[in-house]
Design an enzyme around this catalytic site. Structure first.
Site, PDB file in Angstrom:
ATOM      1  N   HIS A   1      -8.351   4.785   9.751  1.00 46.84           N
ATOM      2  CA  HIS A   1      -7.056   4.112   9.870  1.00 46.84           C
ATOM      3  C   HIS A   1      -5.894   5.106   9.777  1.00 46.84           C
ATOM      4  CE1 HIS A   1      -6.146   4.580   5.587  1.00 46.84           C
ATOM      5  NE2 HIS A   1      -7.409   4.265   5.352  1.00 46.84           N
TER       6      HIS A   1
ATOM      7  N   GLU B   1     -13.429   0.707   2.691  1.00 48.93           N
ATOM      8  CA  GLU B   1     -13.333   1.958   1.945  1.00 48.93           C
ATOM      9  C   GLU B   1     -14.225   1.879   0.709  1.00 48.93           C
ATOM     10  OE1 GLU B   1     -13.262   4.945   1.451  1.00 48.93           O
ATOM     11  OE2 GLU B   1     -11.172   5.531   1.755  1.00 48.93           O
TER      12      GLU B   1
END
EC number: 5.4.2.11
Length: 250
Positions: A11, A89
């Site tokens: 990202h 994550e």
């Protein structure tokens, strides 16, 4: 020889990347720079002639919005997307929300490096009554208590990422579909470690920059032939070095 390509994108810069805070499963959005990085990644992929049949991302909006911006630049906003918490994550436990440099000043650079990059090292755990515990978040309502982390090491992140790769993503690629994955620094490091058969020492030093397409080429048996970034090599190296330096005391 037939070559299959895979595109990975970490990202773009998030608001907490900008503030140098441990993020983990906290659902922070992209910064203005992060949006620009995602759009630039999409433009670069378009210039190189890429298009896709399917996309994967996490359930965290910094990855979702990165994918949106990439696909918008490719004029593929219609593309089917599967979102999975297994691409989230790594969970940073009780460190989530803390400033990395301040944490390094308190505990030392080496301890923070181990918490950030050590293979089997877990940060301090959350408690289940902590508001940051994912059991309080409706997007994880269907997960069992065993699946909800209080903290994670990279090894534990691998334990969820790789089965998802082997059981869900790889079969789609083997069917001939062109795939892009927008995810996170550590979920992508987990995949890179597996694909490249990296040692624990090698993965410790791998830092994936935000918003840069990371390319894989596979042979007909889906063994990796090469891994490389798209873009200016010097700029990418500088971005990777900046990621490495985030966990150091000022």
């Amino acid at each position: 020889m037939a070559v299959t390509k895979l595109v990975l994108v970490r990202h773009g810069e998030s608001q907490w990347n900008k503030e140098n805070r441990f993020t983990g499963w906290y659902d922070v959005d992209l910064s203005e720079k992060g949006v620009s990085e995602a759009k630039a990644a999409g433009k670069l992929l378009k210039e190189e002639g890429y298009s896709f049949d399917f996309a994967y991302t996490s359930v965290l909006k910094r990855a979702i919005h990165t994918l949106w911006n990439v696909l918008d630049e490719l004029d593929q906003a219609w593309l089917p997307v599967e979102k999975s918490w297994k691409l989230n994550e790594r969970h940073y436990g009780a460190l989530q929300g803390l400033n990395k440099a301040e944490t390094a000043e308190k505990y030392g650079d080496e301890q923070v490096k181990q918490w950030r990059r050590g293979f089997a090292v877990t940060p301090p755990e959350l408690t289940k009554d902590d508001e940051r515990y994912p059991g309080h978040d409706p997007r994880y309502a269907k997960l069992s208590e065993k699946e909800l982390p209080l903290t994670e090491s990279l090894a534990l992140t691998i334990d969820r990422v790789i089965p998802y790769w082997n059981e869900t993503i790889l079969p789609r690629m083997k069917s001939g579909e062109r795939v892009i994955i927008a995810a996170h620094g550590n979920s992508l490091r987990a995949l890179v470690k597996y694909l490249d058969n990296m040692s624990e020492e090698e993965i410790l030093e791998l830092n994936i920059p935000t918003g840069v397409p990371l390319m894989y080429e596979f042979d007909e048996n889906f063994k990796p032939l090469k891994r490389y970034y798209l873009g200016n090599a010097d700029e990418i190296a500088a971005k990777a070095a900046a990621v490495a330096n985030q966990g150091k005391a000022k």
